[in-house]
Design a protein around this motif. Sequence first.
Motif, short mmCIF file in Angstrom:
data_model
loop_
_atom_site.label_atom_id
_atom_site.label_comp_id
_atom_site.label_asym_id
_atom_site.label_seq_id
_atom_site.Cartn_x
_atom_site.Cartn_y
_atom_site.Cartn_z
N GLU A 24 -38.47 28.43 84.95
CA GLU A 24 -39.66 29.05 84.34
C GLU A 24 -39.36 29.50 82.92
O GLU A 24 -40.19 29.33 82.03
N ARG A 25 -38.19 30.06 82.70
CA ARG A 25 -37.79 30.47 81.35
C ARG A 25 -37.72 29.26 80.42
O ARG A 25 -37.95 29.38 79.22
N MET A 26 -37.35 28.12 80.99
CA MET A 26 -37.22 26.89 80.20
C MET A 26 -38.54 26.15 80.07
O MET A 26 -38.63 25.16 79.36
N ASN A 27 -39.55 26.60 80.79
CA ASN A 27 -40.85 25.93 80.83
C ASN A 27 -40.71 24.51 81.39
O ASN A 27 -41.20 23.53 80.81
N THR A 28 -40.01 24.40 82.51
CA THR A 28 -39.84 23.13 83.20
C THR A 28 -39.97 23.36 84.70
O THR A 28 -40.08 24.49 85.15
N GLN A 29 -39.95 22.28 85.45
CA GLN A 29 -40.04 22.37 86.91
C GLN A 29 -38.65 22.66 87.49
O GLN A 29 -37.64 22.15 86.99
N ALA A 30 -38.62 23.42 88.56
CA ALA A 30 -37.36 23.76 89.21
C ALA A 30 -36.62 22.52 89.71
O ALA A 30 -35.40 22.45 89.62
N ASN A 31 -37.35 21.52 90.20
CA ASN A 31 -36.68 20.32 90.69
C ASN A 31 -36.02 19.54 89.55
O ASN A 31 -34.97 18.92 89.76
N ASN A 32 -36.59 19.59 88.35
CA ASN A 32 -35.94 18.94 87.20
C ASN A 32 -34.62 19.64 86.86
O ASN A 32 -33.61 18.98 86.61
N LEU A 33 -34.64 20.97 86.86
CA LEU A 33 -33.42 21.73 86.59
C LEU A 33 -32.39 21.50 87.68
O LEU A 33 -31.21 21.33 87.39
N SER A 34 -32.82 21.47 88.92
CA SER A 34 -31.90 21.22 90.03
C SER A 34 -31.20 19.88 89.87
O SER A 34 -29.99 19.76 90.09
N THR A 35 -31.94 18.87 89.46
CA THR A 35 -31.36 17.54 89.25
C THR A 35 -30.29 17.58 88.17
O THR A 35 -29.20 17.01 88.33
N VAL A 36 -30.58 18.28 87.08
CA VAL A 36 -29.61 18.41 85.99
C VAL A 36 -28.35 19.12 86.50
O VAL A 36 -27.23 18.69 86.21
N LEU A 37 -28.53 20.17 87.27
CA LEU A 37 -27.37 20.93 87.77
C LEU A 37 -26.55 20.12 88.76
O LEU A 37 -25.33 20.24 88.80
N THR A 46 -32.02 19.37 76.32
CA THR A 46 -32.14 20.08 77.59
C THR A 46 -31.03 21.13 77.71
O THR A 46 -31.28 22.26 78.14
N ALA A 47 -29.83 20.77 77.32
CA ALA A 47 -28.71 21.71 77.35
C ALA A 47 -29.00 22.91 76.45
O ALA A 47 -28.71 24.06 76.82
N THR A 48 -29.59 22.65 75.31
CA THR A 48 -29.95 23.73 74.39
C THR A 48 -31.00 24.64 75.02
O THR A 48 -30.90 25.87 74.91
N ARG A 49 -31.96 24.06 75.71
CA ARG A 49 -33.00 24.87 76.38
C ARG A 49 -32.39 25.73 77.49
O ARG A 49 -32.80 26.89 77.68
N ILE A 50 -31.42 25.18 78.22
CA ILE A 50 -30.74 25.95 79.27
C ILE A 50 -30.01 27.13 78.63
O ILE A 50 -30.12 28.27 79.08
N ALA A 51 -29.24 26.85 77.58
CA ALA A 51 -28.48 27.90 76.90
C ALA A 51 -29.41 28.99 76.37
O ALA A 51 -29.14 30.18 76.56
#
Length: 65
Positions: A24-37, A46-51
């Motif tokens: 939510e802080r990144m303004n993306t879907q949780a499943n997209n972040l889970s895939t990245v992780l 994307t890495a910059t947005r996570i940071a």
Amino acid sequence: MEISKRKIKFLMAKQGLTTKALAERMNTQANNLSTVLVRGTCRPDTATRIANALGVQLDEIVKEE
């Protein structure tokens, strides 16, 4: 770009964030972040947005060689 899943998970735990909350802080879907992780790789933007969402510098979450 390879990211350190361990460091990201540590920072998330330290801040009391779930994957959903970080997404939510990144303004993306949780499943997209889970895939990245799970993969441990992502595009540099994307890495910059996570940071940024974690409030740290990019080099703090990039995997060290």
